[in-house]
Design an enzyme around this catalytic site. Structure first.
Site, PDB file in Angstrom:
ATOM      1  N   HIS A  81     -13.674  36.604 -32.619  1.00 46.15           N
ATOM      2  CA  HIS A  81     -13.839  37.901 -31.971  1.00 46.15           C
ATOM      3  C   HIS A  81     -13.502  39.009 -32.960  1.00 46.15           C
ATOM      4  O   HIS A  81     -12.726  38.804 -33.894  1.00 46.15           O
ATOM      5  CB  HIS A  81     -12.922  38.000 -30.746  1.00 46.15           C
ATOM      6  N   ARG A 133      -8.707  25.182 -42.542  1.00 46.38           N
ATOM      7  CA  ARG A 133      -9.509  25.199 -43.774  1.00 46.38           C
ATOM      8  C   ARG A 133     -10.191  23.843 -43.921  1.00 46.38           C
ATOM      9  O   ARG A 133      -9.785  22.862 -43.293  1.00 46.38           O
ATOM     10  CB  ARG A 133      -8.654  25.531 -44.985  1.00 46.38           C
ATOM     11  N   ALA A 171      -1.937  13.777 -35.862  1.00 42.50           N
ATOM     12  CA  ALA A 171      -1.711  14.334 -34.526  1.00 42.50           C
ATOM     13  C   ALA A 171      -0.991  15.677 -34.607  1.00 42.50           C
ATOM     14  O   ALA A 171      -0.087  15.865 -35.428  1.00 42.50           O
ATOM     15  CB  ALA A 171      -0.908  13.358 -33.680  1.00 42.50           C
ATOM     16  N   GLY A 211      -4.403  12.879 -31.803  1.00 46.49           N
ATOM     17  CA  GLY A 211      -4.206  13.614 -30.562  1.00 46.49           C
ATOM     18  C   GLY A 211      -3.683  15.022 -30.781  1.00 46.49           C
ATOM     19  O   GLY A 211      -2.964  15.303 -31.744  1.00 46.49           O
TER      20      GLY A 211
END
Length: 195
Positions: free
Chosen positions: A113, A164, A158, A140
């Site tokens: 945005h 990047r 996880a 996860g």
């Protein structure tokens, strides 16, 4: 150029446009139907997920619940597995390769945005693409931001936040996600099977 065409071209588009809104409503309807299926309703699940996604390879599986903004901007290769609570905000194209394992609670966020509030408040956003190579394992609760490429065979630990690009054949972890080391033959655990 329509707002949908602007979105598909990677330009800023108006996310509150009527056509865009209709696409999201269609996706939400399919998602709600998919998430409400019983575990034994394989045929119905397959029909819905094929209707929702841009393209889907053979023998892919999504464990509900799932969520997409549009679904149509997600393309997934053969033999990939996506665990529960997968979220893909797919204003930008998301390409997931073959034999990709995605753990539970993984989120991919392609929208960006404007930074200036008066521009942001217009409803305009831009989708930055995400590309996940073949044979990637995403642990996860990983978050992947727009504009990212994860190279073939990489493992993302996880809880990582991928901000990047990650090269092929490495283990990367953390927030922000950083390369820990290369994956080598010393990591082999199944010594009695062919690679």
């Amino acid at each position: 150029m329509t707002q949908r065409e602007r979105r598909q071209a990677g330009l800023y588009f108006c996310a509150i446009d009527a056509e865009i809104h209709e696409e999201r409503l269609r996706a939400q309807d399919l998602i709600q139907r998919y998430n409400a299926l019983r575990p034994d309703q394989h045929e119905e699940a397959n029909e819905i997920i094929h209707s929702l996604l841009g393209t889907m390879g053979e023998r892919c599986h999504f464990v509900p619940p799932i969520f997409f903004d549009y679904g149509s901007n997600v393309h997934i290769g053969d033999f990939s597995f996506v665990n529960s609570n997968f979220t893909a905000l797919d204003a930008g194209r998301i390409d997931i390769g073959r034999h990709v394992f995605i753990g539970p609670n993984v989120s991919i966020y392609t929208p960006t945005h404007p930074l200036l509030a008066e521009e942001r408040n217009t409803g305009y956003e831009q989708g930055k693409p995400v590309k996940i190579g073949d044979n990637v394992w995403i642990g996860g609760s990983v978050t992947i931001l727009g504009g990212i490429t994860i190279g073939e065979g990489a493992v993302i630990g996880a809880g990582s936040v991928v901000t990047r690009d990650i090269p092929a054949g490495v283990i990367a972890v953390g927030n922000p996600c950083r390369v820990l080391r290369e994956i080598t033959d010393a990591d082999r655990v199944l010594h009695d099977i062919e690679p």
